[in-house]
Design an enzyme around this catalytic site. Structure first.
Site, PDB file in Angstrom:
ATOM      1  N   PHE A   1       1.958   8.140  -1.367  1.00  0.00           N
ATOM      2  CA  PHE A   1       1.421   7.160  -1.299  1.00  0.00           C
ATOM      3  C   PHE A   1       0.032   7.288  -1.572  1.00  0.00           C
ATOM      4  CE2 PHE A   1       4.541   6.761   2.439  1.00  0.00           C
ATOM      5  CZ  PHE A   1       5.743   6.279   1.442  1.00  0.00           C
TER       6      PHE A   1
ATOM      7  N   TRP B   1       0.980  -1.302  -0.112  1.00  0.00           N
ATOM      8  CA  TRP B   1      -0.071  -0.172  -0.070  1.00  0.00           C
ATOM      9  C   TRP B   1       0.941   1.118  -0.193  1.00  0.00           C
ATOM     10  CZ3 TRP B   1      -0.264   4.168   3.292  1.00  0.00           C
ATOM     11  CH2 TRP B   1      -1.395   5.002   3.076  1.00  0.00           C
ATOM     12  N   HIS B   2       2.038   1.102   0.897  1.00  0.00           N
ATOM     13  CA  HIS B   2       2.986   2.480   1.087  1.00  0.00           C
ATOM     14  C   HIS B   2       3.555   2.506  -0.425  1.00  0.00           C
ATOM     15  CE1 HIS B   2       2.127   1.686   5.048  1.00  0.00           C
ATOM     16  NE2 HIS B   2       2.441   3.197   5.306  1.00  0.00           N
ATOM     17  N   GLY B   3       3.971   1.682  -1.202  1.00  0.00           N
ATOM     18  CA  GLY B   3       4.586   1.724  -2.527  1.00  0.00           C
ATOM     19  C   GLY B   3       4.784   0.793  -3.226  1.00  0.00           C
TER      20      GLY B   3
END
Lengths: 306, 484
Positions: B484, B321-323
């Protein structure tokens, strides 16, 4: 709401007074941008040779050694965008201009200030030359405030020094900035870092717009019978050895193909053996001895002087 | 538009003044219009992506509410697929493409997919997750479908939390758009105070630390062990101050106008276990994953091996999800392993602590947790997994050299390229931050503030404003979580 407004006003008044005091005093300080503009505008009528470029030219070309009246309009990290736009802006006011020396270094074609660590310099051009790079943030405090332009912390240190600061101590009325001959800091480690720094500045996507700017400048100059001379200044071996030879060749090819169509001369001093250890103050900047030597070379080879 | 910019300062003053001068029934229009402007200040055309998400989830909500059985589930799935689809195209496509090409090359094939040359829409993961929480809550029957398109759009686009959260739940935020918010001096000043504290954390601490962190993490091979360790500790605080600073500004800006956003951070670095850390770090995201993914997978009411797999899966997804980079996946995996390891060894650790009497020293657990979290941040911040491994390895193997330098009284920070004063200022800032957190934990700082005589309170205000101006970094540095 009225209570908040009244209290905010009372809270802000001392801050405002303090900042107005700071702004007024910072405004009076001369820096390389304000000083260069002032000297340049005073000499417009008599300038015959204009020198453009970045720090390599600021410290490396002393127009007093030219046989014609020259002015060094370069500044530290000045990009081709500002070279082009500053020259175009003042062209009509320089009736005696015959030559424009344009510095194109290893990294010049891929550089725009806004992309890198020196983006703050764009705001100096905005405040001192009234020139706004199109991609610059419009609502940035650095555009309107000297405190934020110099950075608040530095402004505070200037205040503590009673605003008695000299930011132009090396600069001469010809636009040249002198570095004493005793300074030599070139080494392999700093040379490597310097090349890396310059390579980091290079953005492939900027090449086209920079080429366009330089071509336009050349066209404008040639239309007025002004001779453009393209130079790549000398660097010391501790810089040259770390250059990516493939990239360098690409740069040469780009310059050659560009200028051959404009019948424009290119003078490459990058690895010129006439410049030795004693001529440099660091890996890619000449000291005053080197600047004298380089200026005489330019005078002879580009301006046709003795 | 960044919260730490002159643009936002002017925007906020104008919008807030307008907000309170408008009658209640028209305020949603103002908020929606200025939220659109706020978002379009980044890349204007991306408002269309946001618009697509809003339209899809608005109708999905109504359709879910009006239908039953399989059809209801189908509408929910369609909405989730649309949302994840947007994320997949704009955020993960090139990541997938790179890995696919590498795999094909490894297999000796030259098949490759076209590269998508687009900028990632700002805050995409945040507003997508917020939109998804709406349809899921409607599906679960916890939230009625919102019929007012403007109010629903505002739920997704409310400018204070649009690009970096907190990721709100519809039950908390939607009703607030219908509440009447009068001007309340105490509430407004409390919101402004929170905004100032958030800005302080961002420009004075996070952005100053970033200078050192960026230098080291860009070329880690040039730095010695202590520099790597210091840069990692600095990043640990940088990311906290950057993100919690943003959250404070978002919560503060909303509070000024009368909105209550959920708390996103609660002194995470004073946690005594990884489990506790995740209850205090990015609370709106960790509860999102808990409520909508972990529990859906069965949570901890399943056999132990499945429970561990669920945990690991949630953390891998959280990393992704973050990257779109393996560094984030590894970071998520490390936290998953920490948590599983923590649960697995809970009994043993408890007995060992008791045996060694270290259970009487809570600071030890806090420091261990901090060390583990900092270690995981290496993977989050590094430019590649290889860089991260290099940093992790050399941070440890260079320790004897540091000890040796200390013994022979040589400077140990020389390679960081920073002055002693810079390091001292940074360490003082971190100590100040933790002290404020500690005091805030013990006593309610807001109450203490209210009780202070006005001149003393104002002296604090002047100190924080002047610290922001004179020690802040104003280079329009983006917030880390914007990507993000």
């Amino acid at each position: 709401m009225k209570k908040l407004l009244a209290r905010s006003l009372i809270f802000l008044i001392p801050l405002l007074v303090f900042f107005i005091y700071l702004e007024v005093n910072l405004y009076k300080i001369q820096n390389s941008y304000s000083y260069k503009r002032q000297c340049f505008e005073q000499q417009l009528d008599s300038i015959e040779v204009l020198v453009l470029g970045s720090s390599q030219v600021v410290y490396g070309v002393n127009p007093t050694f030219f046989s014609l009246h020259g002015y060094n309009l370069s500044n530290v990290s000045q990009t081709l965008y500002y070279d082009t736009h500053l020259t175009k802006r003042y062209l009509n006011r320089m009736p005696r201009l015959k030559y424009v020396i344009i510095n194109i270094s290893y990294f010049s074609f891929g550089e725009q200030l806004i992309d890198g660590r020196e983006a703050w310099r764009d705001y100096y051009y905005s405040q001192y030359w009234d020139m706004n790079f199109p991609e610059m943030e419009y609502l940035d405090s650095k555009r309107f405030s000297k405190t934020f332009l110099y950075t608040p912390l530095r402004s505070l240190s200037y205040l503590l020094d009673g605003f008695q600061v000299n930011l132009i101590k090396n600069y001469e009325p010809s636009g040249y900035a002198r570095i004493e001959t005793t300074e030599h800091t070139q080494s392999d480690s700093t040379g490597y870092l310097r090349v890396r720094t310059h390579e980091d500045c290079f953005q492939e996507r900027r090449v086209e717009e920079n080429q366009r700017d330089v071509e336009e400048l050349i066209r404008v100059l040639q239309a007025r019978n002004i001779t453009p001379g393209i130079i790549t200044p000398p660097v010391y071996a501790t810089y040259a050895k770390f250059i990516n030879s493939k990239k360098m060749q690409q740069n040469y090819d780009r310059i050659q193909s560009m200028f051959s169509s404009y019948n424009c001369k290119y003078f490459n001093y990058f690895r010129d053996s006439r410049f030795t250890f004693d001529d440099f103050c660091d890996n890619d900047h000449l000291n005053s001895t080197g600047a004298e030597k380089f200026s005489r070379v330019l005078n002879r080879e580009i301006l046709g002087g003795q | 538009m960044l919260f730490n910019s002159l643009h936002f300062l002017l925007f906020f003053i104008v919008i807030t003044a307008f907000y309170f001068s408008l009658e209640h029934s028209k305020r949603w229009m103002l908020l929606l219009a200025c939220s659109c402007y706020f978002y379009m200040a980044f890349v204007p055309v991306y408002i269309l992506i946001l618009g697509f998400t809003v339209v899809v989830d608005y109708f999905a909500g109504i359709l879910i509410e009006n239908s039953e059985g399989r059809r209801r589930k189908m509408y929910l799935l369609s909405s989730i697929i649309a949302n994840i689809g947007v994320l997949a195209v704009f955020k993960y496509y090139n990541f997938f493409n790179d890995n696919f090409s590498a795999l094909m090359q490894g297999l000796g094939s030259s098949i490759s997919l076209p590269y998508l040359s687009i900028l990632l829409p700002i805050g995409l993961s945040f507003h997508t997750f917020q939109a998804m929480s709406y349809t899921i809550e409607v599906y679960r029957g916890h939230q009625k479908a919102e019929r007012h398109f403007g109010i629903y759009s505002l739920y997704v686009m409310f400018y204070p939390q649009l690009v970096a959260g907190p990721i709100e739940r519809p039950q908390n935020l939607l009703p607030q758009f219908r509440e009447r918010h009068d001007f309340d001096y105490a509430r407004v000043t409390s919101g402004l105070r929170l905004m100032a504290w958030g800005l302080f954390k961002k420009v004075v601490i996070a952005d100053r630390l970033a200078i050192a962190v960026d230098t080291v993490y860009t070329n880690p091979e040039r730095y010695n062990s202590l520099s790597l360790i210091l840069a990692t500790i600095f990043f640990t605080y940088q990311i906290y101050c950057d993100f919690s600073g943003y959250s404070d500004m978002a919560i503060g800006a909303a509070r000024v106008m009368g909105f209550r956003l959920m708390t996103n951070f609660n002194n995470p670095y004073q946690s005594s276990s990884i489990g506790e850390f995740w209850k205090h770090w990015h609370i709106s995201l960790s509860t999102w994953f808990k409520d909508y993914l972990f529990i859906t997978l069965g949570g901890n009411r399943v056999p132990v091996p499945r429970w561990y797999c669920n945990l690991l899966f949630v953390f891998l997804v959280s990393g992704l999800w973050h990257g779109a980079n393996w560094t984030f996946v590894v970071w998520g995996a490390i936290h998953g392993v920490y948590l599983i390891g923590g649960i697995f060894t809970f009994g043993i650790r408890k007995n060992i602590k008791k045996y060694l009497y270290v259970d009487k020293i809570p600071l030890l657990s806090v420091m261990t947790t901090f060390g583990l979290v900092a270690f995981a941040w290496i993977f989050f911040r590094a430019n590649s997994v290889n860089d991260a491994i290099y940093i992790a390895k050399h941070s440890i193997t260079g320790i004897p050299d540091i000890v040796h330098r200390l013994i022979i009284n040589q400077p140990i920070y020389e390679y960081l390229g920073l002055s002693t004063s810079f390091i001292v200022v940074m360490i003082c800032s971190i100590i100040l931050l933790e002290t404020v957190h500690y005091i805030h934990n013990k006593f309610n700082l807001a109450t203490i503030f209210q009780k202070l005589p006005t001149p003393v309170r104002w002296a604090f205000y002047y100190a924080i404003v002047l610290a922001i101006i004179f020690f802040g970094v104003f280079e329009n540095r983006q917030f880390i979580y914007f990507q993000f």
